[in-house]
Design an enzyme around this catalytic site. Structure first.
Site, PDB file in Angstrom:
ATOM      1  N   LYS A 129       0.887  -1.167   0.000  1.00 53.63           N
ATOM      2  CA  LYS A 129       0.000   0.000   0.000  1.00 53.63           C
ATOM      3  C   LYS A 129       0.922   1.212   0.000  1.00 53.63           C
ATOM      4  O   LYS A 129       1.201   1.818   1.029  1.00 53.63           O
ATOM      5  CB  LYS A 129      -0.927  -0.025   1.219  1.00 53.63           C
ATOM      6  CG  LYS A 129      -2.229   0.736   0.996  1.00 53.63           C
ATOM      7  CD  LYS A 129      -3.177   0.529   2.163  1.00 53.63           C
ATOM      8  CE  LYS A 129      -4.420   1.360   2.000  1.00 53.63           C
ATOM      9  NZ  LYS A 129      -5.356   0.824   1.002  1.00 53.63           N
TER      10      LYS A 129
HETATM   11  C1  LIG Z   1      -6.369   0.010   0.581  1.00 56.81           C
HETATM   12  C2  LIG Z   1      -6.755  -0.417  -0.771  1.00 56.81           C
HETATM   13  C3  LIG Z   1      -7.874  -1.218  -1.012  1.00 56.81           C
HETATM   14  C4  LIG Z   1      -8.799  -1.666   0.088  1.00 56.81           C
HETATM   15  O1  LIG Z   1      -8.146  -2.489   0.987  1.00 56.81           O
HETATM   16  P1  LIG Z   1      -8.770  -2.725   2.436  1.00 56.81           P
HETATM   17  O2  LIG Z   1      -7.768  -3.587   3.103  1.00 56.81           O
HETATM   18  O3  LIG Z   1     -10.043  -3.423   2.227  1.00 56.81           O
HETATM   19  O4  LIG Z   1      -8.938  -1.394   3.051  1.00 56.81           O
HETATM   20  C5  LIG Z   1      -8.144  -1.587  -2.304  1.00 56.81           C
HETATM   21  N1  LIG Z   1      -7.360  -1.192  -3.319  1.00 56.81           N
HETATM   22  C6  LIG Z   1      -6.279  -0.425  -3.129  1.00 56.81           C
HETATM   23  C7  LIG Z   1      -5.462  -0.010  -4.280  1.00 56.81           C
HETATM   24  C8  LIG Z   1      -5.949  -0.023  -1.858  1.00 56.81           C
HETATM   25  O5  LIG Z   1      -4.864   0.736  -1.685  1.00 56.81           O
END
Ligand SMILES: *Cc1c(COP(=O)(O)O)cnc(C)c1O
Length: 308
Positions: free
Chosen positions: A161
């Site tokens: 992330k």
């Molecule tokens: C954070 C994120 C999500 C959602 O992830 P969760 O763990 O459900 O919050 C989906 N796609 C991307 C690109 C993300 O950065």
């Protein structure tokens, strides 16, 4: 505007919200190498509870490792920092809370080579309701297929992330919003549906739930939660590639993410999906999801970290 709380956790200390600052030559500000999480704490009968804190912390530390950032804090220290911060700010939290930990490269060196840059970390947490709007949660949102292709696994690392990955998301979101839509849907470099700008995607077809596999993308915690809930409800789940035209004729569609929670999609590219409102299965999953995060389903209590 942000609903400010009292303190921000910055490099191991609680500092006043307005004093949580950094230098203009902060490395990450220039080159974009940083990683964050989006986590939520929900109101429950036993006070505020952070949802799947340990899973978010684990993913944050894995993201840092992928990005070659050496986080100075341990798994245990980061979990505890979240709790310390929420406790200190408790009087500010009048609704559900969004938590944003960020690990970034700080001030001290410039130039692309980042390994000698100091590593900083902050955690902020504030009142933040439905990311795509209360109306969106109830009635669904309007979505446009983006002209931007989701970051290719050949050039970016979607399992992290990473802040830098979000330039792609941000441009897609900007385009969709300027065109009058609520959210963007991005395709992968083979033309199959990847995800929203920051949330995973599902369709419902003939009573079955279909979601694209995340071979190239982040392992979403909300997607995982919704898949577990679907299992409990006896809903058949298929993980396979989806094309945009399949979505046009789907019975229902929705996004999932920590920020988006479970948000129905009522329209894609001017095609009304199903009845053009929140579908029956979406509502069922949504209700079950909100029960889980607010501590009303004992089976999922292990996912809740109570702050008090
Ligand atoms: C954070 C994120 C999500 C959602 O992830 P969760 O763990 O459900 O919050 C989906 N796609 C991307 C690109 C993300 O950065």
């Amino acid at each position: 505007m942000l609903d400010e709380a009292k303190y921000i956790w910055q490099d191991g200390k609680l500092v006043d919200w307005k004093d949580a600052k950094t230098h203009v030559l902060t490395h990450s500000l220039h080159y974009g190498n940083a990683t964050f999480e989006g986590t939520r704490a929900y109101k429950t009968d036993k006070g505020l509870a952070i949802f799947r804190l340990e899973d978010h912390t684990r993913r944050l530390l894995n993201s840092a490792k992928i990005l070659a950032i050496e986080c100075p804090y341990s798994f245990e220290e980061i979990n505890k920092a979240h709790i310390d911060l929420l406790k200190a700010n408790m009087e500010c939290y009048t609704e559900n809370v969004y938590i944003r930990p960020l690990i970034f490269l700080g001030y001290g060196v410039m130039g692309l080579y980042h390994a000698n840059a100091p590593v900083n970390m902050i955690i902020a947490a504030w009142n933040w309701g439905a990311y795509l709007g209360e109306d969106g949660i109830k009635n669904g949102i309007r979505v446009k297929t983006s002209s931007f292709v989701r970051n290719s696994v050949k050039s970016m690392m979607g399992k992290a992330k990473a802040s830098a990955n979000y330039l792609n998301s941000q441009m897609a979101k900007y385009e969709a919003t300027q065109c009058g839509f609520d959210e963007a849907l991005l395709l992968d470099d083979n033309g199959f549906i990847a995800e929203g700008s920051g949330e995973c995607f599902f369709i419902v077809k003939d009573g079955e739930l279909v979601t694209p596999p995340h071979a190239n993308s982040l392992e979403s915690i909300t997607q995982d939660t919704v898949l577990k809930i679907a299992n409990d409800l006896g809903i058949k789940v298929i993980e396979r590639k989806i094309t945009r035209d399949e979505v046009y004729t789907a019975d229902e569609a929705f996004f999932t993410g920590t920020a988006a929670e479970v948000t129905p999609v009522r329209e894609l590219d001017f095609r009304i999906i199903g009845a053009g409102k929140r579908g029956e299965m979406t509502r069922k999953l949504q209700d079950a999801f909100f029960e889980v995060v607010s501590g009303k389903n004992p089976k999922y209590n292990k996912f809740l970290t109570y702050v008090n």
